[in-house]
Design an enzyme around this catalytic site. Structure first.
Site, PDB file in Angstrom:
ATOM      1  CE  LYS A 100      -2.846  -0.977   3.467  1.00 11.27           C
ATOM      2  NZ  LYS A 100      -2.845  -2.392   3.781  1.00 11.27           N
ATOM      3  CB  CYS A 184     -11.724   0.781  13.923  1.00  9.77           C
ATOM      4  SG  CYS A 184     -10.969   2.387  14.032  1.00  9.77           S
ATOM      5  CG  MET A 185      -9.503   3.109  17.562  1.00 12.02           C
ATOM      6  SD  MET A 185      -9.478   4.337  18.828  1.00 12.02           S
ATOM      7  CE  MET A 185     -10.955   5.170  18.653  1.00 12.02           C
ATOM      8  CG  MET A 359     -10.378  -3.933  12.939  1.00  9.54           C
ATOM      9  SD  MET A 359     -10.866  -2.446  13.790  1.00  9.54           S
ATOM     10  CE  MET A 359      -9.438  -1.442  13.527  1.00  9.54           C
ATOM     11  N   GLY A 396      -6.290   0.863  13.142  1.00  9.39           N
ATOM     12  CA  GLY A 396      -6.400   0.656  11.698  1.00  9.39           C
ATOM     13  C   GLY A 396      -6.256   1.930  10.893  1.00  9.39           C
ATOM     14  CD  GLN A 397     -10.023   5.382  10.629  1.00  5.73           C
ATOM     15  OE1 GLN A 397     -10.256   6.189   9.753  1.00  5.73           O
ATOM     16  NE2 GLN A 397     -10.803   5.243  11.686  1.00  5.73           N
TER      17      GLN A 397
END
Lengths: 812, 96
Positions: A100, A184-185, A359, A396-397
């Protein structure tokens, strides 16, 4: 210039680039992640080993994808990105990038970038001026400020999130702001706060370089955080022993490298954690010294609450009693032998054990509880506080930690881990914002699921939300149960949806106003990654067309509201809420785009935010220190010689400046105010929806290596799209035979909330167990979240995307 | 012109390692560098466009004996960016 000289020049350039590429790769191959080659945070960026290519200028930036926080060096020529290389001076990735990151420079150049504001007129989005767009938003908010909400993102930069938070909480006296990071968190947040009283991991990625055992709790580490995974792989290749335990519901690429692959039943992680704790007590292998000095015990209470109630050690032992190996084996599907491996590892005080999760544990209707339990087995066993020996959540971000958790863009929070429902905290924030006392509303706003429920129901309902402004996220694809929480907006024409984004998305499909945003290196930015590392970058290229920074959009609307007479847009001295002055003291009209662009508003907003971080000992570094560094882990404290020192490990004497002398180890934000952490008992609770005769499969959803979340950016990179062109349902070979389904067949996937025709992939890239299905959520043509469940953790309010009941039939 | 470089990490199995290096050297658009360590191979990939570059990345990753492929460096010139943009347009349009 004649043809020959042109050809020669091209050949020279090609040879030069080839040599450069080889030099970079050879150097990286020689060093890998070896610690002795590691540069430090104080190494100046771009100071050595930067490729020298004619006419290309380089600058540093964190990668735009995932929460790892890899640094890239971005090469720009003639106003465009022409080259990308890993930043060798960055401690996180040491020059290496995943696939990525390889394509990160291309995400700016999709041909359908949004370039002008678009307002829906007669059902169609039509171009309008920025002035008209700002007017529309301001008037809409001015009409009903209490029925307005902001839905933000863990991809917001810190200044962007800070501006939005100040605008709504400090200006509109409204706390209806929540980010996609709720999805997500949020469970990690409540897990940390209820364990040691303050959010975020005490440890850092250095643990990966020191652990003897790495336990992945429902975490496909190899694909989701590949560069961090590389650190572990590299150690093993150097001959170091690192035992990898993959505790998972499906085989993935991570499983291929694991020493122990333990396929567990969904939700049984809770039983496994309780089983480990029980076994530590049965074997008398718990760390009495550590626990007695540093821990208290806690149970959920009746009814269960986030902070629960104190229990004795004897009560704790009694509560665990039923979690025998046999009972845990039956619930989890793990064999007694597999459980024995886990028991033996935690019972061995000589090992250094790192637990990681993302997650799998957070998107869980008992997300807070399972976070508590994993912290608990580490505390109880004494596997805590040494390098390589502790639990750590991943995000995740890229700025879920920095912008959401630290800036406090959650509905209950204020910057710096402060809370709106705490009078003292409100007073602190009001003083720092220079707004009148009482400006901040003490009532927490709507969390994500509630916010969208309120938006998708009739305006006649009390407490409704009529207008939502979405920035840097795509809820039309990522919310759970989207028929209910997003698509239903279409039935309420009185509702108004504003979306700031860079590309058309499933969310802009229903938007009433679309605002084109600048992205990544088209603007200045600051992110905060999973290991408390704050990272800064500079604008390197211009955004396309009329695209503009999200923070400017917020400030421009605030100023227009002030012009309309909204009293909240003035501070306590009657100045604009976002007042900025030049060197002579004259007001800078930062609501004007030209002025905004020529002012480093990132630095100004960040420095305004920075004092908040002192209250919970999360001091972030001064902006200019970040400019010089490759990110710094907070708390960052100034030494006697004036230098700034980051903190790798909190609560440990010698590492953390805030630990009192001779304490050794001190949880100084302890819930119980005695410097101790809490070891929780939380009972196993069955999932709210389980397979039955009508819906006999478990459905799990998630991500794939090639695509970033909803694919808005990565699906526009042809190479990534080609590598993973569309969503699929992963199905086991056994189920495929029984249903007569082959790879490539269309199947109908249904849950109680909706259905979807999708292509089957037998065994898939990973491998599901019989009775289990997996669908990635990156594909906007296959909106899997129309099928997922919006049930959520009672404390974190984070929904469970990982398990619901589904039916699968072959389409003939 | 796309020029990129990878670091290919190999398994400990000697036979696999040799097979991978031989396979890498057999591709004309690859330049295999000197091996500074037995387990990591620097490779430069020179191809006409980004799609080919990504194809070779995937190809290397699938080779038996390859543990992982990390990206070290990516460069493209102006013409390639145009190609990318056109390809992008075609794909996005067909998908929407």
């Amino acid at each position: 210039m004649n043809d020959n000289s042109l050809t020669n020049q091209q050949t020279d350039r090609r040879g030069f680039l080839r040599a450069t590429a080889m030099a970079v790769a050879t150097s990286l191959a020689a060093n890998g992640f070896a610690e002795e080659k590691t540069p430090t945070s104080s190494t100046p960026p771009g100071g050595f080993d930067l490729p020298v290519i004619p006419d290309v200028t380089w600058d540093k930036a964190p990668c735009r994808f995932c929460g790892t926080g890899c640094h890239v060096m971005v090469g720009v020529k003639d106003g465009r990105i022409v080259a990308v290389t890993g930043d060798r001076q960055a401690e996180v990735n040491k020059g290496l990038l995943c696939v990525k990151g390889y394509h990160t420079g291309l995400i700016l150049y999709g041909n359908d970038r949004l370039k002008t504001p678009l307002l829906r007129k007669n059902g169609k989005l039509e171009p309008v001026s920025w002035d008209e767009a700002i007017n529309v938003i301001a008037k809409r908010i001015h009409g009903a400020p209490e029925r307005f909400a902001i839905y933000g993102s863990g991809q917001w930069t810190i200044p962007e999130g800070y501006a939005a938070n100040k605008f709504i909480k400090g200006g509109l006296s409204n706390n209806h702001i929540d980010p996609n990071a709720r999805l997500c968190m949020a469970s990690a947040v409540t897990g940390y706060i209820s364990t040691y009283g303050v959010d975020e991991p005490y440890n850092c990625y250095d643990d990966l370089d020191h652990c003897d055992v790495l336990i992945l709790w429902g975490n496909n580490f190899a694909e989701m955080h590949p560069v961090l995974f590389s650190r572990v792989v590299d150690r093993r290749l150097r001959g170091e022993k690192v035992v990898l335990v993959d505790l998972t519901t499906r085989r993935t690429r991570t499983s291929q490298q694991a020493d122990h692959v333990m396929i567990m039943q969904p939700q049984s992680d809770m039983a496994i954690a309780n089983g480990i704790a029980r076994e530590l007590l049965v074997r008398d292998a718990w760390s009495k010294d550590f626990v007695n000095k540093h821990c208290n015990f806690r149970g959920p209470g009746q009814p269960a609450t986030l902070m629960g109630e104190a229990i004795s050690f004897e009560q704790y032992r009694a509560e665990l009693d039923e979690y025998t190996p046999e009972m845990v084996s039956k619930l989890s599907g793990l064999s007694l032998k597999q459980l024995g491996v886990l028991f033996d590892l935690f019972a061995n005080p000589k090992l250094k054990i790192t637990s990681l999760w993302c997650m799998g544990m957070n998107q869980h209707t008992q997300g807070t509880a399972i976070n508590n339990l994993v912290h608990g087995v580490h505390l109880l066993s004494g596997h805590w506080g040494k390098k390589g020996d502790g639990p750590q959540s991943l995000t995740g971000q890229p700025s879920a930690c920095g912008t959401v958790r630290e800036v406090g863009t959650l509905a209950h929070a204020l910057p710096g881990d402060l809370r709106v429902d705490d009078a003292r905290h409100r007073e602190i924030a009001e003083k720092l914002w220079h707004v009148p006392a009482g400006r901040i509303n003490p009532k927490p706003g709507y969390h994500t699921v509630l916010m969208w429920e309120k938006f998708c129901t009739s305006s006649t309902e009390p407490g409704g939300i009529d207008t939502i402004w979405v920035q840097v996220t795509n809820p039309g694809q990522s919310l759970p149960n989207t028929h209910k929480l997003f698509d239903a907006k279409a039935q309420h024409p009185e509702k108004f949806l504003i979306v700031s984004d860079v590309y058309p998305t499933a969310t802009t499909e229903l938007a009433d106003l679309v605002l084109p945003s600048a992205m990544w290196v088209e603007k200045n930015g600051v992110y905060g990654n999973s290991e408390r590392r704050t990272q800064q970058w500079n604008r390197m290229v211009d955004p396309p067309g009329e695209a503009r920074d999200d923070a400017w959009q917020t400030i421009a609307v605030a100023h227009r509201l002030m012009e309309l007479g909204h009293p909240g847009m003035n501070d306590g001295e009657g100045r604009f809420l976002f007042h900025q002055a030049d060197a002579s003291g004259s007001e800078l009209p930062i609501w004007d785009w030209a002025t905004y662009r020529t002012t480093n508003m990132d630095e100004r907003l960040y420095e305004e935010y920075r004092p908040f971080t002192a209250f919970k000992h999360k001091q972030v570094a001064p902006y200019q220190e970040l400019v010089k560094a490759h990110g710094l882990r907070w708390p960052v404290v100034q030494s006697a010689d004036g230098t700034w020192k980051e903190t790798r490990y909190r609560f440990i004497e010698g590492e953390d400046s805030f630990v009192e002398p001779r304490k050794g180890f001190q949880f100084y934000h302890s819930v119980t105010k005695d410097d101790k952490a809490l070891i929780w008992f939380r009972p196993y609770v069955a999932p709210p929806e389980m397979p039955d005769a009508e819906y006999p499969y478990w459905l799990d959803t998630g991500r794939v290596l090639e695509h970033w979340h909803t694919g808005t950016m990565t699906m526009r990179v042809p190479q990534l799209r080609r590598a993973m062109p569309g969503a699929y349902v992963e199905i086991s070979r056994e189920d495929a035979v029984r249903l007569d389904v082959k790879t490539g067949d269309n199947v109908k996937l249904a849950t109680r909330r909706g259905e979807l025709v999708i292509t089957a992939w037998v065994d898939g890239r990973a491998s599901c167990s019989p009775g289990h299905l997996f669908v990635p959520f990156f594909d906007e043509r296959k909106l899997i979240n129309r099928l997922t469940l919006d049930a959520h953790c009672p404390f974190s309010k984070e929904p469970d995307y990982k398990k619901c009941a589904a039916r699968l039939t072959k389409v003939t | 012109m796309w020029i990129s470089s990878f670091v290919v990490t190999l398994t400990e199995d000697i036979a696999h390692r040799e097979a991978v290096i031989e396979a890498l050297r057999s591709i004309p658009s690859f330049t295999v560098g000197d091996l500074p360590t037995p387990s990591r191979v620097p490779v430069v990939v020179e191809v006409d466009d980004s799609q080919q570059s990504r194809f070779w990345y995937d190809w290397v990753e699938q080779l038996p004996g390859v543990v992982k492929v990390d990206v070290a460096f990516v460069s493209c010139d102006e013409n390639d960016r145009e190609t990318m943009s056109l390809a992008d347009a075609a794909e996005v349009e067909s998908a929407r």
